[in-house]
Design a protein around this motif. Structure first.
Motif, PDB file in Angstrom:
ATOM      1  N   LYS A 188      69.865  -8.755 -33.956  1.00  0.00           N
ATOM      2  CA  LYS A 188      70.334  -7.341 -32.766  1.00  0.00           C
ATOM      3  C   LYS A 188      70.959  -5.862 -32.836  1.00  0.00           C
ATOM      4  N   HIS A 189      71.604  -5.716 -34.410  1.00  0.00           N
ATOM      5  CA  HIS A 189      72.284  -4.999 -34.830  1.00  0.00           C
ATOM      6  C   HIS A 189      71.429  -3.342 -34.475  1.00  0.00           C
ATOM      7  N   THR A 190      70.477  -3.280 -35.091  1.00  0.00           N
ATOM      8  CA  THR A 190      69.886  -2.392 -35.220  1.00  0.00           C
ATOM      9  C   THR A 190      68.957  -1.917 -34.269  1.00  0.00           C
ATOM     10  N   PHE A 196      66.316  -3.116 -31.396  1.00  0.00           N
ATOM     11  CA  PHE A 196      66.764  -2.426 -29.465  1.00  0.00           C
ATOM     12  C   PHE A 196      65.957  -1.556 -29.326  1.00  0.00           C
ATOM     13  N   LYS A 223      72.581  -3.423 -20.979  1.00  0.00           N
ATOM     14  CA  LYS A 223      71.631  -3.693 -22.436  1.00  0.00           C
ATOM     15  C   LYS A 223      70.419  -3.177 -22.583  1.00  0.00           C
ATOM     16  N   PHE A 233      73.596   0.239 -26.662  1.00  0.00           N
ATOM     17  CA  PHE A 233      73.760  -0.726 -28.180  1.00  0.00           C
ATOM     18  C   PHE A 233      74.461  -0.212 -28.993  1.00  0.00           C
ATOM     19  N   GLN A 280      77.995  -2.139 -31.484  1.00  0.00           N
ATOM     20  CA  GLN A 280      77.697  -2.172 -33.078  1.00  0.00           C
ATOM     21  C   GLN A 280      79.530  -2.124 -33.145  1.00  0.00           C
TER      22      GLN A 280
END
Lengths: 673, 673
Positions: A155-157, A161, B155, B161, B165
């Motif tokens: 979910k952090h890339t 997204f 979101k 996004f 992070q």
């Protein structure tokens, strides 16, 4: 020696604790009950194999122990609340010295059960089916639901997204192959007999919280003194692969498309560049249709006479060159095709509430879902495999999909699709298995699947790691194939491989030549070498367009074929003992660094493979557990430790054990460099 | 007329349904109980005001009605399970004709309660405190927990996004000011007396599910025949603002920084360009410190003698020009400062479990948290406001923050920080309120807050909509200030405003000149005009750098000052009746299009403002509810409907009601264009 250790099954009445083979598995504690019953209403939506699942939980009742009946190999606990008994848990030792835990609801309509297993904070946990982000499951929870892995599983890339905007993003736990089975570092396995949605939570220091969305038939626990024995014991329960046909050792299975002429031309080009070929895999053998996404295969499952005219004759010709032809199939049939109309006329597809064929959207085309709960439909589709594939000489195929069973279909046997969903990949695997076993020469055939479930150990001949991204990313790229093989290996899936070069090219991710080469180097040390052109062949690097890369692939296939005696021994071990071909280091080495190692693996017992999974590396840092190792390429000797070793293209770091019976073979391979 | 309608409170024994003033509020149904008790363990982590909150839910017990005692204005339900009574709910009509529902736990240690309120599928729901993404809350659930709004509250946006992070992203429900209060379109309010974490779920068609993480003291319901009466009635309960000082009508409060000389120079430049100024707001009045993020204010709350030497004298000089000076304060004190040492010596800060001062990270500097549960600490900080701000002639200030109370602090009164957390903004507001009320001329003072809680209706004089992004995005930009004002207005927060031009400039978002101008145009039709240089002043557009923008702002301030008689009437209505200055269209117009309208508002009863909230618009589509309207700028008449109207820069669409008592004033303002 304490009483608990003396008995296989021991119930400490005062502590309300249950010990099995010296391992404390359950203990009733304030705020940490053994069992909790609940009622919930699932809210499930699917978009092209990506699921959004919510639970509207109405009731969650922790239970206390109200009564127990114990003897040496059997314990019955009655659990409830307010003097009402709701659940009976029977603990019994079976003939294989397993602990079988059988839950039985005594009253009420419950559809949620939590079982809490006692844990030590230092425990590690493995398995869960095929897990691609975490080999060691400890510290996380894992929803167990078969689905598309998702484009982007972190979910952090940015990729995830972007994919999430299209409802196509995944998460660390999304997998084609979840399974309610785990291995604890206390050296026991726990397998739950259920295909219902489950969520195994290993995030708490003191317990594992196993959540089930239906009462599981039973849980079984087995123990052993070492991991290989433990995995063999588990494989005895869950089944083992049939192995691989001899011809897969002949070289790489090359993924090609575009019809006979193009395939033949590229085949010749590869052969001229000394690439050793085992097979030609043409996923478009059944023809294509055009959508706004580009060309898609036409899911009617018979050779397309325009793209592949006289395919049977061509297959025979290729076989005379010792080249096998491989195809593609999945358990869906495109709307309005002859096969669809035939199946619909017989009622072979899953239905809507209104009784119509339930059509699933696969991206601008709709398909019927072969209803494997209908024996006639199952046989019909098995015969499609037999007649349209095996009978024309096709020796292998990708048996794709299986994860898409919608939860609102009406099935032939009226079973609950929420429970059938996770089972579907196994039924699809079994359909292939039966088609193969009933054929004249099952030993010549191979099918490979990405989806799986309990039973795939036996019915899923060869796993492939799904649709990796064509990049170096941790959760989606080349390196994710390693935890995929290792975690599934821990639950008895012993043969895995992956698309050389990866598959998914989206949002600007383009396969590079270097990625393809590193992937091929790694694949030489897996059970099967197979390439894929990817989802966007023209935009991505293809080996047949590049002389240098063909020479590199030729070298990799030479290594692969040369390694055949060792690989056959490894595959034979898989067939006879269920031990995976690719094994985690922790299986043999009790070292903290081995516990979480998911970038290296043992191929069989004697080879340690530490693939280069980052771009632009001339050397690579490898961790070697305590043993006597020899660098396959340099011949240098090593003991346990962390080393920086040369890793030029073509020589991804591989080490063999000095004590191996195959050292001469390994030396010959090292000399090929 | 049925019996249920005849009685204020009616209990239908057979249906197990409770009706209040003809509105069915509760009904015990299978799988939909009135009350559910539970036990959970909260898992809370905070990163600079952004919270991650999980619940480890152990128990969830739906209750059934075991007994009832009813008469005309009082009903007592006993609820439980298995013949054990766990909860008593008392329903009683109070002197203000409200229904008061009082839950009382009879046995057990419960910390979760769900109450389900009967809903019609067509119901709309409003309130929930200050909500910035959805004015109509129906169809969503709203965790109610005071926090940073987050950089990016959608979101699906790249900004969110990116912020995620850094653990700084928000979601549609994140707000500085949540409140357990809502208004149903069945024309009743429901207010829960609790500051505990709550989650109000309005997503189900048949009921509202109100979840509380502590047993609330009570719920109160009031009804009225129309929304203005309903909101006034609610304001009678929750309190009302003190209004605004006269001088705020003099023009814009201009946000400036950099010390006396720079402020004076820019002030003169603005005056030369005919910008009408009410005040100079200098958030760096207390000096700055340097971090890797850039300049941050030095949180010791006294005038910095280097940046603002002889501030008191300067303030007096500016006041002679009818210009007020405004400052900045928040309830944290920077470590190692004199004020910190003084507070620490007296034990005025919240403590760690070990008894030390609990230091909160605000981004490379640490602060103590003034412990408002300690009366001496409260008085001490109130006196800081009085001595360091009011006594030197400061007439207004931003009373920032309040949302950061960590949940693991030890408070003076040993109360639970999980319950104090949401209350903290109210305590901080009250500290300001008391400081002001005890001063010689409270009517000359104004403080503005972004954080809020029940009680802010009275103690929070003026809301500001928080840290909008410097862009046009729906959930974070200019347009989000409208649902912010409208939703908080529905729960009795009657005066709101926002940073003209927005505040947050991150990840490449840069304020444009056009955004600033459109924001200023809108602000002329709000209670207060105030600019902000933003978090990165040098990278963003500033009005004082641009002659054209200064002329535009001058025009906006001219409109604002000219509108004073009308605005004073509106503010007076807020003070006397609790009606918000900015009102949703649905408050007066029973039309489906009005139900969800959150891009337009009524300023008072007679002006409809439809701000241009997209770039590059020469015209704008406005929805006018059924009434007689006159375009403020063109004089054209309209009835209800949707129209495309001219909207050049400087003339954001505004309409007045033909029947208004202020038509002459509006005509004069229209002539200013």
């Amino acid at each position: 020696m304490t009483t608990a250790q003396q008995q296989a099954l021991f119930y400490d009445v005062e502590q309300q604790a249950i010990t099995f083979q010296g391992r404390k598995l359950f203990q009733q504690q304030p705020n940490c009950p053994i069992a909790v019953l609940g009622q919930g209403q699932a809210d499930v939506s699917m978009y092209r194999g990506n699921f959004d699942i919510q639970d509207h939980l109405l009731t969650k009742w922790p239970l206390t122990i109200q009564d127990h009946q114990a003897n040496t190999d059997r314990l019955v606990l009655t659990l409830g609340t307010h003097d009402t008994a709701y659940l009976c848990l029977t603990f019994q030792i079976d003939a294989q010295a397993q602990l079988i835990v059988t839950p039985e609801v005594l009253t009420g309509s419950w559809n949620r059960l939590w079982l809490r297993i006692v844990a030590e904070p230092s425990d590690n946990v493995y398995g869960g089916g095929e897990q691609l982000s975490y080999f060691n499951l400890r510290g996380h929870h894992f929803p167990l639901w078969s689905s598309e892995p998702g484009i982007g599983r972190n979910k952090h890339t940015l990729t995830t997204f972007q994919a999430d905007q299209d409802h196509a993003g995944g998460d660390y736990y999304t997998t084609n192959f979840p399974e309610a089975t785990f291995i604890s570092s206390q050296k026991y396995y726990c397998h739950a007999t259920t295909y219902a949605y489950a969520d195994f939570d290993f995030s708490q220091p003191g317990y594992y919280d196993l959540q089930f969305w239906a009462i599981p038939e039973r849980l079984q626990f087995g123990t052993a003194d070492d991991y290989p024995s433990l995995i063999s014991k588990l494989a005895d329960q869950l089944g083992r692969t049939q192995g691989l046909p001899e011809w897969t050792n002949n070289g790489v299975i090359i993924g090609l498309q575009g019809g006979t002429e193009r395939v033949e031309a590229i085949k010749q080009k590869l052969q001229q560049h000394h690439v050793q070929l085992a097979g030609l895999w043409c996923q478009d053998w059944e023809g294509t249709q055009t959508t706004s996404f580009g060309k898609r295969n036409y899911w009617e499952w018979r050779a397309d006479s325009k793209l592949y005219p006289q395919l049977k004759a061509h297959i025979q010709n290729w076989q005379q060159e010792k080249l096998q032809f491989l195809a593609y199939i999945n358990p869906y049939v495109v709307e309005d095709s002859d096969l669809f109309n035939e199946g619909a006329a017989h009622g072979y597809f899953a239905k809507t509430q209104a009784g119509d064929v339930y059509l699933v959207d696969f991206g601008e085309f709709l398909c019927g879902v072969v209803d494997f709960t209908n024996p006639a439909a199952y046989d019909w589709f098995k015969q499609v495999i037999q007649h349209n594939l095996i009978d024309i000489g096709i020796k292998g195929w990708m048996a794709d999909f299986g994860e898409y069973l919608p939860t609102d279909v009406v099935l032939y046997d009226n079973s609950d699709p929420m429970v059938r969903h996770n089972q579907w990949p196994m039924l699809w695997a079994k359909c292939n298995y039966d088609a193969v076993q009933e054929s004249a020469h099952p030993e010549e055939l191979v099918y490979f699947m990405r989806a799986g479930a309990t039973g795939s150990q036996k019915y899923g001949q060869l796993l492939w790691a799904g649709d990796q991204s064509v990049n170096w990313s941790k959760d989606d790229g080349i390196v994710s194939t390693i935890p995929a093989a290792l975690s599934s290996g821990m639950v008895g899936i012993s043969l895995s491989h992956s698309d050389i070069g990866g598959y998914t090219s989206m949002y600007g991710n383009i396969r590079s030549k270097e990625l393809f080469m590193r992937w091929a180097e790694m694949a030489a040390f897996t059970p099967v070498m197979r390439t894929h052109e990817g989802n966007r062949p023209q935009q991505n690097f293809q080996v047949y367009d590049d002389d240098d890369a063909m020479a590199h692939l030729a070298s990799c296939t030479q290594i692969f074929t040369k390694l055949t005696p060792y690989r056959q021994a490894v595959v034979n071990e898989a067939v006879t003992s269920g031990l995976p071909a690719q094994r985690p280091l922790m299986m043999y080495y009790d070292e903290p660094a081995a516990d979480n190692c998911q970038t290296e693996y043992l191929f069989g017992r004697d080879l340690l493979v530490a693939p280069v999974v980052q771009p632009h590396q001339a050397s690579w840092t490898v961790y070697l557990p305590d043993d006597q190792w020899v660098n396959l390429w340099t011949g240098e000797s090593y003991t346990g430790g962390t080393y920086d070793v040369p890793a030029p293209i073509g020589q991804t770091p591989v080490f063999y054990r000095q004590s191996s019976a195959f050292t001469e073979l390994f030396k010959e391979i090292g000399a090929l460099k």
